[in-house]
Design a protein around this motif. Structure first.
Motif, PDB file in Angstrom:
ATOM      1  N   ARG A  15       0.922  -1.102  -0.031  1.00  0.00           N
ATOM      2  CA  ARG A  15       0.012  -0.192  -0.057  1.00  0.00           C
ATOM      3  C   ARG A  15       0.794   1.176   0.076  1.00  0.00           C
ATOM      4  O   ARG A  15       1.818   1.234   0.878  1.00  0.00           O
ATOM      5  CB  ARG A  15      -0.906   0.203   1.397  1.00  0.00           C
ATOM      6  N   SER A  16       0.811   2.190  -0.970  1.00  0.00           N
ATOM      7  CA  SER A  16       1.508   3.355  -0.819  1.00  0.00           C
ATOM      8  C   SER A  16       0.637   4.556  -0.098  1.00  0.00           C
ATOM      9  O   SER A  16      -0.446   4.232   0.004  1.00  0.00           O
ATOM     10  CB  SER A  16       1.642   3.805  -2.427  1.00  0.00           C
ATOM     11  N   ARG A  19      -2.357   6.205  -1.735  1.00  0.00           N
ATOM     12  CA  ARG A  19      -3.732   5.504  -2.430  1.00  0.00           C
ATOM     13  C   ARG A  19      -4.768   5.363  -1.438  1.00  0.00           C
ATOM     14  O   ARG A  19      -4.705   5.421  -0.335  1.00  0.00           O
ATOM     15  CB  ARG A  19      -3.004   3.878  -2.323  1.00  0.00           C
ATOM     16  N   ARG A  20      -5.903   5.675  -2.003  1.00  0.00           N
ATOM     17  CA  ARG A  20      -7.177   5.539  -1.338  1.00  0.00           C
ATOM     18  C   ARG A  20      -8.082   4.561  -1.510  1.00  0.00           C
ATOM     19  O   ARG A  20      -7.923   3.508  -2.488  1.00  0.00           O
ATOM     20  CB  ARG A  20      -8.227   6.849  -1.679  1.00  0.00           C
TER      21      ARG A  20
END
Length: 152
Positions: A15-16, A19-20
């Motif tokens: 996960r960056s 990111r949403r």
């Protein structure tokens, strides 16, 4: 003397920061822990009933025992829940392994698709067999049927 470990620079970060949306990796991690706990209860309940609480223990387990057990809705749902959780738990573990070690996008997609297809087929067939199993088929030779079929 200290050693510095270089950043491995993963191709597929879990996960960056920008990111949403839902965190599916976190949901998978939580599912593995929760399903593992439930599976322990289901498996040990299954073993305790079959091996400890059944008169005769392991020697009493035969076609008639399984047929009689699968004729009861409680045990049908117990076994189906155990089946579903075991397959989903194992499939999620395989998905994690593929995500960690397969870096070619096409091969990764194929492997994940194969895992999903195998899981779906096993869940469908296992559920179908559990709920449609009939140890007393109509027209069968009475000598070949379990004892509890005579009462039908």
């Amino acid at each position: 003397m200290t050693a510095t470990i270089e950043n491995p620079n993963y191709r597929y970060p879990a996960r960056s920061k920008g990111r949403r949306g839902p965190n599916l990796e976190k949901a998978g991690w939580i599912f593995m822990r929760a399903s593992g706990v439930v599976l322990i209860v289901l498996i040990f309940g299954h073993l305790a009933y079959n091996l400890l609480w059944t008169p005769g223990g392991i020697h009493a387990i035969d076609f008639g025992f399984v047929g009689g057990k699968l004729a009861q809705p409680f045990w049908q749902w117990w076994d189906v829940l155990m089946l579903w959780l075991a397959i989903l738990h194992g499939s999620n573990g395989m998905r994690t392994i593929v995500n960690d070690y397969v870096h070619q996008p096409r091969l990764r997609t194929i492997a994940l698709g194969a895992i999903a297809a195998a899981a779906a087929i096993l869940i469908i067939l296992g559920t179908l067999i559990t709920f449609t199993f009939d140890p007393c088929p109509a027209g069968a030779d009475a000598a070949l049927l379990p004892e509890f079929c005579a009462s039908r």
